[in-house]
Design a protein around this motif. Structure first.
Motif, short mmCIF file in Angstrom:
data_model
loop_
_atom_site.label_atom_id
_atom_site.label_comp_id
_atom_site.label_asym_id
_atom_site.label_seq_id
_atom_site.Cartn_x
_atom_site.Cartn_y
_atom_site.Cartn_z
N ALA A 133 1.05 -1.09 -0.32
CA ALA A 133 -0.03 0.16 0.52
C ALA A 133 1.16 1.29 0.04
O ALA A 133 0.73 2.23 -0.51
CB ALA A 133 -1.14 -0.24 1.26
N SER A 171 1.62 4.25 -2.79
CA SER A 171 0.80 5.22 -2.14
C SER A 171 1.18 6.83 -2.03
O SER A 171 1.20 7.73 -2.83
CB SER A 171 0.11 5.60 -0.83
OG SER A 171 -1.24 5.19 -1.25
N TRP A 198 -0.80 2.18 7.61
CA TRP A 198 -1.48 2.52 6.27
C TRP A 198 -1.08 3.90 5.77
O TRP A 198 -1.62 4.94 7.01
CB TRP A 198 -3.06 2.59 6.96
CG TRP A 198 -2.99 0.43 6.80
CD1 TRP A 198 -3.26 0.43 8.58
CD2 TRP A 198 -2.94 -0.51 6.49
NE1 TRP A 198 -3.67 -1.27 8.48
CE2 TRP A 198 -3.25 -1.54 6.71
CE3 TRP A 198 -2.86 -0.65 4.36
CZ2 TRP A 198 -3.48 -2.85 5.76
CZ3 TRP A 198 -2.80 -1.35 4.19
CH2 TRP A 198 -3.29 -2.76 4.58
N PRO A 199 -1.32 3.75 4.41
CA PRO A 199 -0.65 5.10 3.84
C PRO A 199 -2.27 6.45 4.27
O PRO A 199 -3.31 5.58 4.36
CB PRO A 199 -0.76 4.89 3.01
CG PRO A 199 -1.01 3.74 2.07
CD PRO A 199 -1.16 3.14 3.48
#
Lengths: 298, 298
Positions: free
Chosen positions: A73, A77, A281-282
């Motif tokens: 992820a 991103s 998480w981005p």
């Protein structure tokens, strides 16, 4: 009455060691004595043995898959800042490089994995510096790259088979260290595993391939030639392990006479090393509230 | 008394259909009516539904893994004659191309799989014919290549967004048929899957991504723009399905509103198509008896 027997420890073998598997299998810096590296050990294994290894390895799967997805992820991103993982697998024929990919790497989403096997170089590859084909196969941001053999072949088979002069291969250890330090500085997490098997175990595995027609395709008569040069290969491995064992790109020595231990240990090291990265998480790179309104309106 | 209840059929839903899933989901040749393609169907599913789908899909795993290994073995032993598999995944955003790779393709050894995602072309790719980057990504002998999007984007997004003149994209259907026929003649087994979701289901999936910070990275504001052109995309899909549906490279239309059905169906089609190849293990390309003697002597 509350039953508590299920929580009781059955034996000391089920107690987790205080050291991580990465710490236990990390090759200490300094001189290497190949004879002291036990190919049949099982340091840190929390269970009983082969009978429960599938379960212990499978249990790593969801954790590793989650870590891999976070890595991936971030690669999507924020590719410029994202980590890349490079798992280098080295070892004698039949030591199980392919088996590790099937059983340990196979625990995660294949979309996040880039596997590259290095064979004898092509004429085009030979026309370049030995690191040229390696650079061309490096993983993208957020990916886990797997090298099935690697640039280390250029100080292993190349040295043992005298494919280049000593003066040339002897300079490669420093070139490799510089190269790996460059990668680490650029955000690569490098994990190098030497799959350590005994010559006796290799003999058994070669014989097993010849005993089963569904395994003929894995057998190569040249593997016997290499077996006959075991001592020369161990000398070459000793130098590769000793001279290229840096903080930027450490070596792990994986006891590999037991396939179940080997697969579990590498999955566990990969997990530990990814946990240590603390991936989050981005963040959204768009206006979440505005997009929620757009989607609600469609 | 012998218990037989476990063998009794519980209901008709557990009876295997006489047609294979490949036959059931194979798009018939001729005119295509997009509105008649049911995105929520579950043709041929042998179980009850979502509750047992993980089990049915997992059960395909060992069979598919065995077939893949045979394919791979032939690729290593006799690359000139070996088959190559090309699984093309097409569908609107959120239709689950990635999910299929994780859950269906993920059933086999990652060493035997080559995954290629096609994004907007780079300047270098644009400087070549639209099939150039496709040819560069074709799988090696014995490999299963997965195209996450493909050359069909050049008659889908390119057409809808007017990225090239009509005269140019209109000629591409024939070029694609010629290209795919060439691949089939060269030993490629081509399986093209259109992942068919409804606009309502897409809306739900986009909203789900916005509702979960661990899914923000999957969300792209441009997906809403594409959603607003649903009709134009369906017209473009209709032509791609209708004009490029050949024996050499057939289309399968996969109902994809239910993720569990979609993943099971594609795993099943892949299995059926590989079973039909009748792969055998490659013969030894060495003298087995002589090699047994060599290994025994080491």
């Amino acid at each position: 009455m509350v039953h508590t027997c299920g929580m009781a420890k059955k034996s000391n073998s089920t107690v987790r060691p205080s050291k991580s598997i990465s710490e236990l299998l990390r090759l200490p810096k300094g001189p290497v004595n190949m004879a002291s590296l036990d190919p049949a050990g099982r340091p840190g294994y929390p269970g009983h043995g082969k009978s429960d290894a599938d379960g212990y390895t499978a249990a790593i799967g969801p954790i590793l898959a989650d870590l891999q997805e976070r890595l991936f992820a971030n690669g999507k991103s924020t590719p410029v800042d994202a980590k890349r993982v490079l798992l280098v697998l080295q070892g004698m024929d039949t030591s199980g490089k392919g088996g590790v990919i099937t059983h340990a790497v196979g625990l995660v989403d294949p979309q996040g994995v880039h596997i590259k096997g290095f064979k004898a170089p092509t004429p085009e590859e030979l026309s370049h510096d030995f690191l040229w084909r390696i650079r061309n196969a490096l993983p993208d941001p957020g990916m886990i790259g797997i090298f099935d053999r690697s640039h280390y072949e250029d100080v292993l088979v190349v040295r043992v088979e005298n494919l280049v002069p000593v003066s040339e291969w002897d300079g490669r250890y420093d070139l490799i260290n510089t190269f790996e330090a460059e990668l680490a500085a650029a955000g690569y997490l490098i994990i190098k595993c030497f799959l350590n098997i005994s010559p006796g175990e290799q003999k058994l595995r070669l014989a097993a391939r010849l005993a089963d027609p569904s395994k003929y395709w894995k057998y190569n008569p040249r593997d016997v030639n290499a077996h006959e040069k075991w001592g020369a290969y161990m000398e070459a491995y000793k130098d590769a392990l000793e001279r290229c064992n840096t903080d930027a790109a450490p070596w792990y020595v994986i006891p590999s006479d037991r396939k179940w231990y080997r697969n579990w240990a590498i999955a566990e090291i990969l997990k530990e090393q990814l946990v240590a990265q603390g991936f989050t998480w981005p963040a959204a790179n768009f206006d979440v509230a505005a997009e929620k309104a757009r989607v609600a309106a469609i």
